[in-house]
Design an enzyme around this catalytic site. Structure first.
Site, PDB file in Angstrom:
ATOM      1  N   SER A 784      48.214  57.118  41.950  1.00  0.00           N
ATOM      2  CA  SER A 784      48.966  56.843  40.724  1.00  0.00           C
ATOM      3  C   SER A 784      49.832  55.596  40.789  1.00  0.00           C
ATOM      4  O   SER A 784      50.478  55.243  39.796  1.00  0.00           O
ATOM      5  CB  SER A 784      49.818  58.054  40.340  1.00  0.00           C
ATOM      6  OG  SER A 784      50.735  58.300  41.369  1.00  0.00           O
ATOM      7  N   LYS A 827      58.079  64.062  37.850  1.00  0.00           N
ATOM      8  CA  LYS A 827      58.252  62.641  38.118  1.00  0.00           C
ATOM      9  C   LYS A 827      59.445  62.054  37.378  1.00  0.00           C
ATOM     10  O   LYS A 827      60.090  61.137  37.882  1.00  0.00           O
ATOM     11  CB  LYS A 827      56.980  61.877  37.724  1.00  0.00           C
ATOM     12  CG  LYS A 827      55.870  62.044  38.757  1.00  0.00           C
ATOM     13  CD  LYS A 827      54.626  61.323  38.332  1.00  0.00           C
ATOM     14  CE  LYS A 827      53.536  61.440  39.401  1.00  0.00           C
ATOM     15  NZ  LYS A 827      52.263  60.903  38.944  1.00  0.00           N
TER      16      LYS A 827
END
Ligand code: ADP
Length: 841
Positions: A784, A827
């Site tokens: 990511s 996140k």
């Protein structure tokens, strides 16, 4: 050994009381009486090798023996064979030993001449008495003709009784003698071998070939441990045939007695049956133990207690049979025997396991449960709702085979405490079994008892500890089980969680089935993805994604601070932690999705406060109490004795005074200064993102870690080189590949992105690129970071700074496609922290 000896007609005579010296035999004597010392001195010591003496057996006068017909009194006729000479000692009594005075001495009529092989002279201190030690060797027989005295000892006129060579030759031709000698040799051989076997020494049979037969007879008889009366006739056996047959008889008899003794030992050995031997060994063992101070009775008592415990354990009948068989075996064993301990530990486990014992289930009150969940846990609305549903189904259908609830979330988000709340709501005991790092099936199922150090699996061991068959069991960290060559723990867990199979759960160590169907299983994991899919199939995943900073603040104020204070014996009267300070703790001292570290930090503050409070208490006692007392009283008190010491406090301000002083002091209020003092300098002081991205080539990413989301900066730099890409910051393969993809994509789009004027220009011409992920000590991986890497590179090549208020996350393909991302709530919690704090009152 002397072949033939010239004997004088007169020999000094040494009497041997109840003892015989035969020719060829060697004897050691110690002379201490004045007459024997004189004799040895004059006849042997002074004459050295030439010295010879006669050894004449005498019988104790006290012994009741037949006195022979012939009596020699100071001389006269030669005594006939086997007849003793009786000397009336009073004739020369004034010179003889006192002991012999007024006694009849039964002299034997035949003796053996002897010479000294070795002599030593000693002087006893302090008496100065002389003694002699002499090794005498028997030489040849003689008969006494006349017995006299010389000074203090005897002398005798003798006739040697030697066999001449001619006589020997003659007798050797005699058939009877030859037969006799053969027989003698064979039994002599037998005797030697018996002795050699006993003594484990060999090579003595040679003597049978080297020594003449007539001497052998004497030597053999001399070596036998037989009585004086048995040996005495050997002296009288002057005739070779008689001597040999006498010796044969004696040796044979001796051999016979050895054989009988052996037979008796064997028979006794044989008669001792196995159990008798065991008994004997046990007795010996017992004696050894007693010597060592070990007490066997303890073990017996223990076994009785164990049996009692087994009887009360409610064992199912087949298991009871099995256990009692094992107990019988154990009882026959000695505690030191190998296997005793393992057998006992095994039976202890069987006796301790909750075969029937169960805690009584409470009537489930859903409203009360809901209240309890709300009271113990902040937020988690959906999770609590699902738990209530789960419990409601259980209430309606207690044996419902619903899926196992599996709480999934980062550490410290309340998975364990929710599970324990469920147990409390059901009124059951709670057991947490950690499966972290379990790679081996035997961790779940136990080791077979054949292995040394074998033990039951974690489940059986846990059930033994909670001691009820119906606890709530939380299988914690179920995602951390691995599988390797030692088997797959997941398949064992499947059996545990399957209601069809867990009625007869088989633990290798226990080796009998155990019913797990009453256990309520729950599971907890940090991530759902590593859980093997067959296991996941049996479970219903409930996600606990982690808390935002605001949630943490509420949890801290409502739950953690009151709990921590009470755990440390404090109250808000002693310590207060204002919200702003809690915020600082969250911001500067913790970085986590849950609240475990936050709780720890708050506990550290509470400990520091507790110390302060305790110190304050001491100061009160000393300052007010003793120093205010008039000094003479102090002296009196301390010199006075024990109970005076007790008077010190009450005479001052007393207990009431202390508590009131204490209460009066204002509570400790935690502030930034106290945080720095107690928790140290802030651990996480984030530079402003704008400062970090002030130079081109730096971009801001968001990553997921097991501890929650984090902001991850990516730094890129260009330098003169050969077009190489260097990557640092403990990167995994996937992230390295992402960097390659990002660079390729940027190079391919260089013209579109206005990084180069034409497509033909190589962006890497004459330069190297270095990409670094700060916090180089923490390993990083995952796809990511793709988009963040691209942004950093474009910023570097275009020399334009990125926005400080935007963070990114997402995998990028080579064609520039950004793929969907997961774990967004995790996140973004960092960003939310700053956001929420800025909006908090
Ligand atoms: P986990 O099992 O998820 O690692 P724990 O259940 O051990 O975490 O929780 C750690 C600590 O945080 C416990 O003291 C727990 O009570 C507390 N805690 C976690 N979440 C909450 C919450 N929502 N409300 C109150 N306390 C919480």
């Amino acid at each position: 050994m002397a072949e033939s000896v010239e004997l004088p007609s007169k020999l000094a005579i040494l009497p041997f009381r109840n003892k015989v010296l035969l020719p060829g035999a060697i004897i050691f004597i110690r002379c201490t009486s004045s007459s024997s010392v004189k004799l040895v001195e004059q006849e042997l010591w002074q004459k050295e090798e030439k010295g010879l003496i006669g050894i004449l057996p005498v019988r104790d006068s006290s012994e009741n023996v037949m006195v022979g017909s012939a009596m020699a009194q100071g001389g006269g006729t030669e005594p006939t064979e086997r007849s003793p000479i009786i000397l009336y000692a009073s004739s020369d009594s004034h010179k003889l030993d006192e002991k012999n005075q007024e006694e009849f001495i039964h002299w034997h009529a035949r003796g053996v001449a002897a010479r000294a092989l070795h002599m030593s002279r000693g002087v006893e201190k302090p008496s100065g008495r002389v003694t002699y030690m002499v090794f005498l060797e028997g030489l040849c027989r003689f008969s006494v003709q006349e017995l006299n005295t010389r000074g203090t000892y005897y002398t005798a006129k003798i006739i040697p009784l030697q066999t001449t060579k001619a006589e020997i030759k003659l007798v050797e031709q005699d058939a009877d003698f030859r037969a006799l000698s053969l027989h003698f040799k064979s039994i002599a051989m037998e005797l030697i071998s018996v002795i050699e076997q006993k003594q484990k020494t060999f090579g003595r049979t040679k003597v049978l070939e080297t020594v003449p037969l007539h001497k052998l007879a004497d030597i053999f008889v001399a070596s036998l441990e037989i009585s004086f009366d048995e040996q005495l006739p050997m002296i009288d056996s002057v005739d070779l045939k008689v001597r040999l047959s006498k010796a044969t008889e004696l040796v044979e008899r001796h051999l016979q007695s050895i054989r009988i003794a052996e037979k008796i030992t064997q028979r006794v050995d044989g008669q001792l049956s196995k159990s008798q031997k065991e008994f004997l060994l046990q007795q010996q063992m017992k004696a050894i133990n007693e010597e060592l101070g070990d007490n066997d009775n303890d073990d017996e008592d223990d076994l009785a207690t164990l049996e009692n415990k087994m009887q009360n354990a409610g064992l199912p009948s087949n298991i009871s049979k099995h256990a009692h068989r094992e107990l019988r075996r154990l009882k026959k064993m000695q505690p030191q025997q190998p296997g005793y301990n393992s057998s006992r530990v095994y039976l202890e486990l069987i006796a301790d396991l909750p075969w029937k014992k169960a805690s009584q289930e409470l009537e489930l009150d859903l409203k009360a449960t809901k209240e309890m969940l709300d009271k113990d846990h902040y937020g988690l609305v959906m999770v609590k709702q699902r738990i209530i549903e789960y419990l409601a189904v259980r209430k309606l259908k207690p044996d419902a085979r619903g899926p196992v609830l599996c709480f999934v979330g980062p550490p410290g988000v309340g998975k364990t405490s929710l599970a324990s709340s469920i147990a409390a709501a059901l009124g059951k005991k709670f057991l947490r079994i950690s499966l972290g790092g379990v790679n081996d099936e035997t961790d779940i199922r136990g080791h077979r008892r054949t292995y040394i150090g074998s033990m039951p699996g974690r489940l059986i061991d846990g059930l033994k500890r909670v001691a009820v068959s119906n606890p709530v069991v939380l299988l914690d960290e179920i995602d951390k089980t691995g599988s390797d060559v030692r088997g797959d723990p997941a398949s064992a867990l499947l059996e545990v969680l399957d209601p069809e199979q867990n009625k007869t759960f088989h633990d290798h160590y226990l080796n009998v089935p155990f019913d797990l169907s009453n256990v309520v299983f729950l599971a907890a994991a940090n991530k759902a993805q590593p859980i093997p899919s067959p296991l996941l199939d049996r479970m219903e995943v409930i996600e606990l994604p982690g808390y935002t900073a605001g949630e943490k603040l509420r949890i801290a104020i409502r739950h953690l601070i009151p709990r921590v204070l009470s755990q440390h014996g404090l109250s808000p009267d002693f310590l207060q932690i204002p919200e702003a300070v809690v915020k600082l703790v969250i911001e500067r001292y913790t970085r986590e999705a849950g609240v475990r570290n936050l709780e720890r930090k708050l506990a550290t503050l509470a400990r520091a406060a507790a110390v302060k409070v305790a110190e304050q208490e001491q100061v009160v006692t000393l300052n007010h109490d003793i120093q205010q007392l008039p000094s003479p009283l102090i002296e009196n008190t301390f010199s006075g004795g024990a109970e005076v010491g007790m008077e010190v406090l009450p005479m001052g301000i007393g207990n009431h005074g202390i508590s009131s002083t204490f209460n009066m002091s204002s509570p400790l209020v935690a502030d930034e200064e106290m945080l720095e003092k107690v928790l140290g300098p802030p651990i996480y002081v984030e530079e402003e993102a704008s400062e970090r991205v002030a130079t081109p080539g730096v971009s801001v990413g968001l990553v997921w870690t097991p501890l929650g989301g984090e902001v991850q900066f990516v730094e890129a730099a260009a330098m003169v080189g050969k077009g190489e890409l260097r990557l640092t910051g403990q990167l995994g393969d996937i992230i390295k590949e992402s960097a390659q993809i990002a660079l390729s994509w940027v190079r391919a789009r260089a013209a579109d992105l206005k990084l180069a004027s034409t497509k033909e220009i190589n962006l890497l011409h004459g330069r190297d690129i270095h990409i670094h992920f700060p916090r180089g000590a923490t390993p990083k991986d995952g796809p990511s970071a793709g988009i963040t890497l691209v942004t950093a590179l474009v910023s570097l090549f275009s020399q334009r700074r990125v926005r400080a208020d935007t963070a990114m996350t997402g995998e990028m393909t080579l064609r520039g496609l950004v793929l969907p991302v997961g774990g967004i709530k995790d996140k973004v919690w960092v960003c939310l922290t700053s956001l929420v704090f800025s909006h908090l009152p």
